[in-house]
Design an enzyme around this catalytic site. Sequence first.
Site, PDB file in Angstrom:
ATOM      1  CB  CYS A  99       1.614   4.349  -8.366  1.00 49.23           C
ATOM      2  SG  CYS A  99       0.578   4.003  -9.795  1.00 49.23           S
ATOM      3  CD  GLU A 100       3.482  11.217  -9.201  1.00 55.56           C
ATOM      4  OE1 GLU A 100       3.121  11.884  -8.220  1.00 55.56           O
ATOM      5  OE2 GLU A 100       4.476  11.501  -9.887  1.00 55.56           O
ATOM      6  CG  HIS A 101       3.216   7.147 -12.940  1.00 53.36           C
ATOM      7  ND1 HIS A 101       4.344   6.551 -12.435  1.00 53.36           N
ATOM      8  CD2 HIS A 101       3.534   8.448 -13.133  1.00 53.36           C
ATOM      9  CE1 HIS A 101       5.310   7.445 -12.349  1.00 53.36           C
ATOM     10  NE2 HIS A 101       4.843   8.605 -12.760  1.00 53.36           N
ATOM     11  CD  GLN A 140       9.111   1.577  -3.412  1.00 57.18           C
ATOM     12  OE1 GLN A 140       8.300   0.929  -4.069  1.00 57.18           O
ATOM     13  NE2 GLN A 140      10.178   1.029  -2.858  1.00 57.18           N
ATOM     14  CG  HIS A 168       4.814  -0.350  -7.192  1.00 59.94           C
ATOM     15  ND1 HIS A 168       4.724   1.019  -7.250  1.00 59.94           N
ATOM     16  CD2 HIS A 168       5.860  -0.630  -6.381  1.00 59.94           C
ATOM     17  CE1 HIS A 168       5.686   1.555  -6.514  1.00 59.94           C
ATOM     18  NE2 HIS A 168       6.393   0.571  -5.982  1.00 59.94           N
ATOM     19  CB  CYS A 170       0.439   0.089 -11.604  1.00 57.16           C
ATOM     20  SG  CYS A 170       2.045   0.603 -10.984  1.00 57.16           S
TER      21      CYS A 170
HETATM   22 ZN   LIG Z   1       1.760   2.846 -11.330  1.00 64.37          ZN
END
Ligand SMILES: [Zn+2]
Length: 210
Positions: A99-101, A140, A168, A170
């Site tokens: 995930c890019e966050h 996603q 995920h 995260c």
């Molecule tokens: Zn994330």
Amino acid sequence: MDNDFPLNEEEIDGYVKIDRYNPEKVARIASHYNEILALLGEDPERQGLLKTPERVAKALQYLTHGYDVDPAAVLRDAMFEEEYSQMVVVKDIEVYSMCEHHMLPFFGKALVAYIPNGHIVGLSKIPRVIDIYARRLQVQERLTNEIRDCIQDTLNPVGVAVVIECKHLCMCMRGIQKQNSVTTTSAFTGEFAKERTRQEFLQLITASLG
Ligand SMILES: [Zn+2]
């Protein structure tokens, strides 16, 4: 269908490229991680961590190597003229992305279906296309749309359906949501975008994704 991604020329190229890490990038990323380890309260000089910054630098380059590969070219290399016009479904495709966050992994399974319009594509190329997009920093939702658009624009089928189910880290590790929650995304074109076809398709595949 075999779940292992078959090695092909592009993939071999990809790994050859990855085996030759850019030494300057490795050194620069590693030096940042050296500092990050210290900022986290660790001792970067202790034995177990001595090579960690370099390993992380290489791992990150590997996990983002999809930026350097053209998924449309991978499909175009394996397109064949064929009159087959029924739905083609490739399911249980493993997905590993980040995930890019939070730059934490998300992973799960994908299903791709398309209805050919004069051309089919070598089946191993579909997982390959997913992998190329997944080896980038992603969300996603975008990953799902990019796979759909690449297949639609390259193969020009009557319709494409992409369904992805992922966990995920995260979410799981940071305890924001229930630990076992799974995120499902889907994207459709053409025939699959019609409500009735899509409902039938989703009913058809629901059991297989569980
Ligand atoms: Zn994330």
